[in-house]
Scaffold this motif. Structure first.
Motif, PDB file in Angstrom:
ATOM      1  N   ALA A  23      12.946  -3.291   2.916  1.00  0.00           N
ATOM      2  CA  ALA A  23      12.534  -4.388   3.799  1.00  0.00           C
ATOM      3  C   ALA A  23      11.427  -3.913   4.736  1.00  0.00           C
ATOM      4  O   ALA A  23      10.433  -4.613   4.943  1.00  0.00           O
ATOM      5  CB  ALA A  23      13.744  -4.888   4.591  1.00  0.00           C
ATOM      6  N   GLU A  24      11.579  -2.709   5.276  1.00  0.00           N
ATOM      7  CA  GLU A  24      10.570  -2.180   6.211  1.00  0.00           C
ATOM      8  C   GLU A  24       9.225  -1.957   5.525  1.00  0.00           C
ATOM      9  O   GLU A  24       8.172  -2.058   6.146  1.00  0.00           O
ATOM     10  CB  GLU A  24      11.074  -0.870   6.836  1.00  0.00           C
ATOM     11  N   LEU A  25       9.269  -1.642   4.232  1.00  0.00           N
ATOM     12  CA  LEU A  25       8.019  -1.399   3.495  1.00  0.00           C
ATOM     13  C   LEU A  25       7.441  -2.693   2.922  1.00  0.00           C
ATOM     14  O   LEU A  25       6.346  -2.690   2.367  1.00  0.00           O
ATOM     15  CB  LEU A  25       8.262  -0.390   2.360  1.00  0.00           C
ATOM     16  N   GLY A  26       8.220  -3.791   3.033  1.00  0.00           N
ATOM     17  CA  GLY A  26       7.741  -5.072   2.502  1.00  0.00           C
ATOM     18  C   GLY A  26       7.956  -5.216   1.006  1.00  0.00           C
ATOM     19  O   GLY A  26       7.291  -6.007   0.338  1.00  0.00           O
ATOM     20  N   ILE A  27       8.880  -4.431   0.463  1.00  0.00           N
ATOM     21  CA  ILE A  27       9.179  -4.495  -0.970  1.00  0.00           C
ATOM     22  C   ILE A  27      10.349  -5.463  -1.173  1.00  0.00           C
ATOM     23  O   ILE A  27      11.363  -5.361  -0.478  1.00  0.00           O
ATOM     24  CB  ILE A  27       9.540  -3.087  -1.509  1.00  0.00           C
ATOM     25  N   TYR A  36      11.399  11.206   2.124  1.00  0.00           N
ATOM     26  CA  TYR A  36      10.161  11.735   1.555  1.00  0.00           C
ATOM     27  C   TYR A  36       9.440  10.629   0.786  1.00  0.00           C
ATOM     28  O   TYR A  36       8.225  10.439   0.925  1.00  0.00           O
ATOM     29  CB  TYR A  36      10.510  12.908   0.630  1.00  0.00           C
ATOM     30  N   GLN A  37      10.219   9.871  -0.016  1.00  0.00           N
ATOM     31  CA  GLN A  37       9.630   8.803  -0.817  1.00  0.00           C
ATOM     32  C   GLN A  37       9.082   7.702   0.092  1.00  0.00           C
ATOM     33  O   GLN A  37       8.048   7.114  -0.170  1.00  0.00           O
ATOM     34  CB  GLN A  37      10.691   8.242  -1.776  1.00  0.00           C
ATOM     35  N   ARG A  38       9.801   7.443   1.205  1.00  0.00           N
ATOM     36  CA  ARG A  38       9.333   6.454   2.175  1.00  0.00           C
ATOM     37  C   ARG A  38       7.984   6.890   2.768  1.00  0.00           C
ATOM     38  O   ARG A  38       7.062   6.084   2.901  1.00  0.00           O
ATOM     39  CB  ARG A  38      10.342   6.304   3.310  1.00  0.00           C
ATOM     40  N   LYS A  39       7.840   8.183   3.055  1.00  0.00           N
ATOM     41  CA  LYS A  39       6.585   8.678   3.646  1.00  0.00           C
ATOM     42  C   LYS A  39       5.409   8.541   2.676  1.00  0.00           C
ATOM     43  O   LYS A  39       4.285   8.274   3.082  1.00  0.00           O
ATOM     44  CB  LYS A  39       6.756  10.129   4.105  1.00  0.00           C
ATOM     45  N   ILE A  40       5.680   8.735   1.370  1.00  0.00           N
ATOM     46  CA  ILE A  40       4.619   8.545   0.373  1.00  0.00           C
ATOM     47  C   ILE A  40       4.103   7.112   0.458  1.00  0.00           C
ATOM     48  O   ILE A  40       2.891   6.864   0.502  1.00  0.00           O
ATOM     49  CB  ILE A  40       5.140   8.830  -1.058  1.00  0.00           C
ATOM     50  N   PHE A  41       5.036   6.150   0.520  1.00  0.00           N
ATOM     51  CA  PHE A  41       4.653   4.738   0.603  1.00  0.00           C
ATOM     52  C   PHE A  41       3.907   4.452   1.905  1.00  0.00           C
ATOM     53  O   PHE A  41       2.876   3.772   1.908  1.00  0.00           O
ATOM     54  CB  PHE A  41       5.884   3.838   0.466  1.00  0.00           C
ATOM     55  N   GLU A  42       4.446   4.968   3.018  1.00  0.00           N
ATOM     56  CA  GLU A  42       3.807   4.698   4.317  1.00  0.00           C
ATOM     57  C   GLU A  42       2.377   5.247   4.355  1.00  0.00           C
ATOM     58  O   GLU A  42       1.463   4.593   4.858  1.00  0.00           O
ATOM     59  CB  GLU A  42       4.650   5.319   5.445  1.00  0.00           C
ATOM     60  N   ARG A  43       2.206   6.445   3.769  1.00  0.00           N
ATOM     61  CA  ARG A  43       0.874   7.059   3.763  1.00  0.00           C
ATOM     62  C   ARG A  43      -0.102   6.209   2.954  1.00  0.00           C
ATOM     63  O   ARG A  43      -1.238   5.965   3.378  1.00  0.00           O
ATOM     64  CB  ARG A  43       0.964   8.481   3.199  1.00  0.00           C
ATOM     65  N   LYS A  44       0.337   5.754   1.776  1.00  0.00           N
ATOM     66  CA  LYS A  44      -0.554   4.971   0.920  1.00  0.00           C
ATOM     67  C   LYS A  44      -0.856   3.593   1.522  1.00  0.00           C
ATOM     68  O   LYS A  44      -1.975   3.092   1.398  1.00  0.00           O
ATOM     69  CB  LYS A  44       0.057   4.835  -0.477  1.00  0.00           C
ATOM     70  N   ILE A  45       0.162   2.984   2.148  1.00  0.00           N
ATOM     71  CA  ILE A  45      -0.056   1.684   2.795  1.00  0.00           C
ATOM     72  C   ILE A  45      -1.072   1.838   3.925  1.00  0.00           C
ATOM     73  O   ILE A  45      -2.000   1.040   4.063  1.00  0.00           O
ATOM     74  CB  ILE A  45       1.288   1.102   3.318  1.00  0.00           C
ATOM     75  N   ARG A  46      -0.903   2.910   4.726  1.00  0.00           N
ATOM     76  CA  ARG A  46      -1.856   3.186   5.818  1.00  0.00           C
ATOM     77  C   ARG A  46      -3.269   3.394   5.289  1.00  0.00           C
ATOM     78  O   ARG A  46      -4.242   3.043   5.929  1.00  0.00           O
ATOM     79  CB  ARG A  46      -1.422   4.433   6.604  1.00  0.00           C
ATOM     80  N   VAL A  84       2.534   3.142  -9.648  1.00  0.00           N
ATOM     81  CA  VAL A  84       2.517   4.602  -9.819  1.00  0.00           C
ATOM     82  C   VAL A  84       3.650   5.313  -9.086  1.00  0.00           C
ATOM     83  O   VAL A  84       3.900   6.489  -9.346  1.00  0.00           O
ATOM     84  CB  VAL A  84       1.148   5.197  -9.402  1.00  0.00           C
ATOM     85  N   ASN A  85       4.320   4.637  -8.183  1.00  0.00           N
ATOM     86  CA  ASN A  85       5.439   5.255  -7.466  1.00  0.00           C
ATOM     87  C   ASN A  85       6.648   4.336  -7.481  1.00  0.00           C
ATOM     88  O   ASN A  85       6.535   3.161  -7.162  1.00  0.00           O
ATOM     89  CB  ASN A  85       5.092   5.511  -5.996  1.00  0.00           C
ATOM     90  N   ALA A  86       7.796   4.903  -7.825  1.00  0.00           N
ATOM     91  CA  ALA A  86       9.033   4.145  -7.643  1.00  0.00           C
ATOM     92  C   ALA A  86       9.345   4.137  -6.151  1.00  0.00           C
ATOM     93  O   ALA A  86       9.121   5.128  -5.460  1.00  0.00           O
ATOM     94  CB  ALA A  86      10.163   4.800  -8.423  1.00  0.00           C
ATOM     95  N   PRO A  87       9.852   3.005  -5.628  1.00  0.00           N
ATOM     96  CA  PRO A  87      10.147   2.963  -4.191  1.00  0.00           C
ATOM     97  C   PRO A  87      11.384   3.802  -3.848  1.00  0.00           C
ATOM     98  O   PRO A  87      12.140   4.182  -4.738  1.00  0.00           O
ATOM     99  CB  PRO A  87      10.401   1.479  -3.924  1.00  0.00           C
ATOM    100  N   PRO A  88      11.571   4.069  -2.544  1.00  0.00           N
ATOM    101  CA  PRO A  88      12.751   4.818  -2.111  1.00  0.00           C
ATOM    102  C   PRO A  88      14.022   4.185  -2.690  1.00  0.00           C
ATOM    103  O   PRO A  88      14.182   2.971  -2.647  1.00  0.00           O
ATOM    104  CB  PRO A  88      12.721   4.691  -0.588  1.00  0.00           C
ATOM    105  N   GLY A  89      14.901   5.014  -3.232  1.00  0.00           N
ATOM    106  CA  GLY A  89      16.131   4.521  -3.848  1.00  0.00           C
ATOM    107  C   GLY A  89      16.027   4.411  -5.357  1.00  0.00           C
ATOM    108  O   GLY A  89      17.029   4.372  -6.052  1.00  0.00           O
ATOM    109  N   TYR A  90      14.781   4.339  -5.863  1.00  0.00           N
ATOM    110  CA  TYR A  90      14.574   4.133  -7.288  1.00  0.00           C
ATOM    111  C   TYR A  90      13.776   5.263  -7.938  1.00  0.00           C
ATOM    112  O   TYR A  90      13.397   5.178  -9.102  1.00  0.00           O
ATOM    113  CB  TYR A  90      13.882   2.790  -7.537  1.00  0.00           C
ATOM    114  N   SER A  91      13.518   6.323  -7.179  1.00  0.00           N
ATOM    115  CA  SER A  91      12.777   7.448  -7.738  1.00  0.00           C
ATOM    116  C   SER A  91      13.740   8.418  -8.397  1.00  0.00           C
ATOM    117  O   SER A  91      14.723   8.853  -7.794  1.00  0.00           O
ATOM    118  CB  SER A  91      12.006   8.196  -6.637  1.00  0.00           C
ATOM    119  N   GLU A  92      13.427   8.784  -9.627  1.00  0.00           N
ATOM    120  CA  GLU A  92      14.286   9.745 -10.324  1.00  0.00           C
ATOM    121  C   GLU A  92      14.258  11.105  -9.629  1.00  0.00           C
ATOM    122  O   GLU A  92      15.148  11.927  -9.831  1.00  0.00           O
ATOM    123  CB  GLU A  92      13.850   9.870 -11.790  1.00  0.00           C
TER     124      GLU A  92
END
Ligand SMILES: [Zn+2]
Length: 180
Positions: free
Chosen positions: A19-23, A89-99, A110-118
């Motif tokens: 929700a915080e990432l808008g996914i 860590y996965q959340r930070k990848i998303f935050e960095r790319k969104i920024r 190209v990235n599975a969201p937090p909770g869905y990354s293998e």
């Protein structure tokens, strides 16, 4: 591939981060992506190509050592780009790319969201070889990739995101995971 069982509080944490990432909350259902719990039992497998200490589960760490040694014996150098990654860590990848101005739609290819990354499982590794840029499709033209296709399954590894995979994730010839 089966989804790893997760508990309610973990699912709630994942839902909050999405929700915080808008996914959309229905991401997993819509994309047929299994959710993965974070591994708790982790051991160091040494540095990745960026000099960061990396971890895997004890079982996967043993498999990774066997894979690396077997490749080395055949003149192939396998280098680690990534291994275990936490939800944060996965959340930070998303935050960095969104920024950086990337669209969510593009990031999710190209990235599975937090909770869905293998990578949460501690069973997945991203690999490269000298002379090959990390996380690039051209890895598939390397001798290291040809070696993996031929031998990795024997050591318990499989490629999770082949071409035209059912998850709609971009082809990732560098991403291999130890099968349970
Ligand atoms: Zn990966």
């Amino acid at each position: 591939m089966s989804a790893t069982r997760t508990d309610d509080s973990y699912d709630a944490r994942v839902a909050q981060i999405l929700a915080e990432l808008g996914i959309p909350a229905a991401y997993g259902v819509d994309r047929h992506m299994p959710s993965y719990a974070e591994a708790r039992d982790l051991v160091s497998v040494g540095m990745d190509i960026y000099g960061r200490d990396r971890q895997l589960t004890p079982h996967a760490a043993g498999r990774w050592t066997e894979l690396r040694v077997a490749a080395h014996r055949d003149g192939i150098a396998l280098l680690l780009v990534s291994a275990f990654r936490s939800l944060e860590y996965q959340r930070k990848i998303f935050e960095r790319k969104i920024r950086a101005g990337e669209s969510l739609e593009h990031i999710l290819k190209v990235n599975a969201p937090p909770g869905y990354s293998e990578h949460h499982t501690g069973r997945a590794v991203d690999l490269t070889t000298p002379g090959c840029p990390p996380l690039a499709e051209e890895f598939e033209t390397s001798a290291a990739f040809a070696w993996l296709v031929r031998h990795a399954h024997r050591l318990g590894f499989a490629m999770t995101y082949p071409r035209e995979n059912r998850f709609g994730i971009a082809y990732e010839p560098w991403h291999w995971a130890v099968q349970e």
